[in-house]
Design a protein around this motif. Structure first.
Motif, short mmCIF file in Angstrom:
data_model
loop_
_atom_site.label_atom_id
_atom_site.label_comp_id
_atom_site.label_asym_id
_atom_site.label_seq_id
_atom_site.Cartn_x
_atom_site.Cartn_y
_atom_site.Cartn_z
N SER A 149 7.65 -37.89 -9.81
CA SER A 149 8.29 -36.79 -10.86
C SER A 149 7.58 -36.84 -12.07
O SER A 149 7.04 -37.72 -12.57
N ALA A 150 7.60 -35.52 -12.47
CA ALA A 150 6.95 -35.38 -14.00
C ALA A 150 8.18 -35.71 -15.01
O ALA A 150 7.68 -35.38 -16.04
N ARG B 47 12.65 -38.34 -18.25
CA ARG B 47 14.12 -38.65 -18.25
C ARG B 47 14.18 -39.62 -16.94
O ARG B 47 14.63 -40.60 -17.03
N ARG B 48 13.39 -39.27 -15.74
CA ARG B 48 13.79 -40.03 -14.58
C ARG B 48 13.01 -41.49 -14.80
O ARG B 48 13.36 -42.50 -14.36
N LYS C 84 9.62 -33.28 -2.21
CA LYS C 84 8.83 -34.12 -3.26
C LYS C 84 8.40 -35.50 -2.81
O LYS C 84 7.20 -35.86 -2.85
N THR D 102 17.41 -32.23 -9.49
CA THR D 102 18.84 -31.90 -10.18
C THR D 102 19.15 -30.42 -10.23
O THR D 102 18.18 -29.60 -10.57
N LYS E 109 15.98 -23.07 -13.56
CA LYS E 109 15.60 -23.85 -14.85
C LYS E 109 14.95 -22.92 -15.58
O LYS E 109 14.01 -22.01 -15.54
N ILE F 194 22.29 -32.60 -21.03
CA ILE F 194 23.44 -33.31 -21.45
C ILE F 194 23.10 -34.43 -22.54
O ILE F 194 23.86 -34.91 -23.35
N GLN F 195 21.63 -34.82 -22.27
CA GLN F 195 21.30 -35.83 -23.15
C GLN F 195 20.95 -35.42 -24.55
O GLN F 195 20.44 -36.49 -25.45
C1 LIG Z 1 22.01 -30.59 -16.20
C2 LIG Z 1 20.55 -31.18 -16.95
C3 LIG Z 1 19.46 -30.82 -16.39
N1 LIG Z 1 18.24 -31.28 -16.79
C4 LIG Z 1 16.79 -31.12 -16.67
C5 LIG Z 1 15.87 -32.05 -15.89
C6 LIG Z 1 14.96 -31.20 -15.37
O1 LIG Z 1 14.07 -30.85 -16.10
C7 LIG Z 1 15.61 -30.13 -14.76
C8 LIG Z 1 15.67 -30.50 -13.16
O2 LIG Z 1 14.61 -30.13 -12.67
P1 LIG Z 1 14.21 -31.39 -11.43
O3 LIG Z 1 13.26 -30.30 -10.53
O4 LIG Z 1 15.08 -32.20 -10.88
O5 LIG Z 1 13.23 -32.15 -12.48
P2 LIG Z 1 11.76 -31.83 -13.08
O6 LIG Z 1 10.97 -30.50 -13.06
O7 LIG Z 1 12.00 -32.06 -14.67
O8 LIG Z 1 10.69 -33.18 -12.62
P3 LIG Z 1 10.13 -33.37 -11.09
O9 LIG Z 1 10.48 -32.01 -10.40
O10 LIG Z 1 8.73 -33.62 -11.34
O11 LIG Z 1 10.95 -34.38 -10.59
O12 LIG Z 1 16.80 -30.01 -15.49
C9 LIG Z 1 18.26 -32.33 -17.94
O13 LIG Z 1 17.43 -32.68 -18.46
N2 LIG Z 1 19.58 -32.56 -18.41
C10 LIG Z 1 20.79 -31.98 -18.04
O14 LIG Z 1 21.82 -32.58 -18.41
#
Ligand SMILES: Cc1cn([C@H]2C[C@H](O)[C@@H](COP(=O)(O)OP(=O)(O)OP(=O)(O)O)O2)c(=O)[nH]c1=O
Length: 190
Positions: free
Chosen positions: A10-11, A14-15, A55, A70, A81, A152-153
């Motif tokens: 994951s990039a 937050r994760r 992934k 997510t 997104k 949400i954060q």
């Molecule tokens: C609903 C919600 C989404 N998100 C973000 C996290 C992600 O950027 C995005 C979901 O996209 P993801 O594809 O899950 O994650 P990512 O693109 O950040 O990273 P990777 O694929 O490499 O694991 O939404 C929050 O940070 N907070 C929130 O409350």
């Protein structure tokens, strides 16, 4: 190389931070570069699980590989997104005063290649948002690249009346499910 080597596919910072709350630091961070386009009529749950699985599959690393995805959904509709302010505005207008679903998958590939996944489902309810509240939120830029156009954060939590589920899951990595998955795969975790 130890079988307990952990790669976070994951990039997302937050994760990584959420994983740290379980007392874990990934030995490697390897973002997966996959096509994240939903299939036509793909259900949000299926999409979240498929993305997490793809992934994890995209990364070949020794030991364990952990991935997640997510997805924000309004009914059967998967929200983007958001890359443009107009897209984020449209999402917030849609989510205003309603409940919606946030789905987070977590996928673990074990050293023997076996894959296990869990899906966490959350309901989030935004207050009715005035045009001023939406504009103020958008001006903070926290919507950029976020599923459903909010995070949400950050400041959005001041606009959210309640959630059913877990904060970590809405943010990107469901800690209860992640811990359970690691533990059942024999990964040492407290
Ligand atoms: C609903 C919600 C989404 N998100 C973000 C996290 C992600 O950027 C995005 C979901 O996209 P993801 O594809 O899950 O994650 P990512 O693109 O950040 O990273 P990777 O694929 O490499 O694991 O939404 C929050 O940070 N907070 C929130 O409350």
């Amino acid at each position: 190389m130890s079988a307990l080597h952990l790669t976070l596919a994951s990039a997302s910072p937050r994760r990584r931070d959420l994983l740290a709350r379980l007392g874990l630091t990934a030995d490697a961070i390897s973002p997966a570069d996959i096509d994240e386009t939903p299939r036509s009529a793909e259900r949000p749950r299926d999409y979240a699980l498929r993305m997490g699985a793809e992934k994890a599959a995209a990364i070949s690393a020794p030991g364990f590989v952990l991935a997640g995805d997510t997805v924000v959904a309004a009914g059967r509709r998967i929200l983007p997104k958001t890359e443009k302010e107009s897209e984020a505005r449209a999402c917030l207008e849609l989510l205003s005063g309603r409940r919606h679903t946030v789905l987070s998958s977590v996928v673990l590939k074990a050293p023997d290649g076996s894959v296990k996944a869990k899906l966490s489902e959350n309901i989030v309810r935004f207050k009715s948002l005035s045009p001023e509240e939406i504009s103020t939120y958008l001006a903070g830029n926290e919507w950029r690249g976020k599923a459903g156009g909010y995070a949400i954060q950050g400041a959005a939590e001041g606009l959210i009346q309640w959630i059913r589920g877990s904060h970590s899951s809405v943010m990107g990595l469901p800690l209860y499910e992640t811990r359970a998955l690691l533990k059942s795969a024999g990964f040492p975790i407290g």
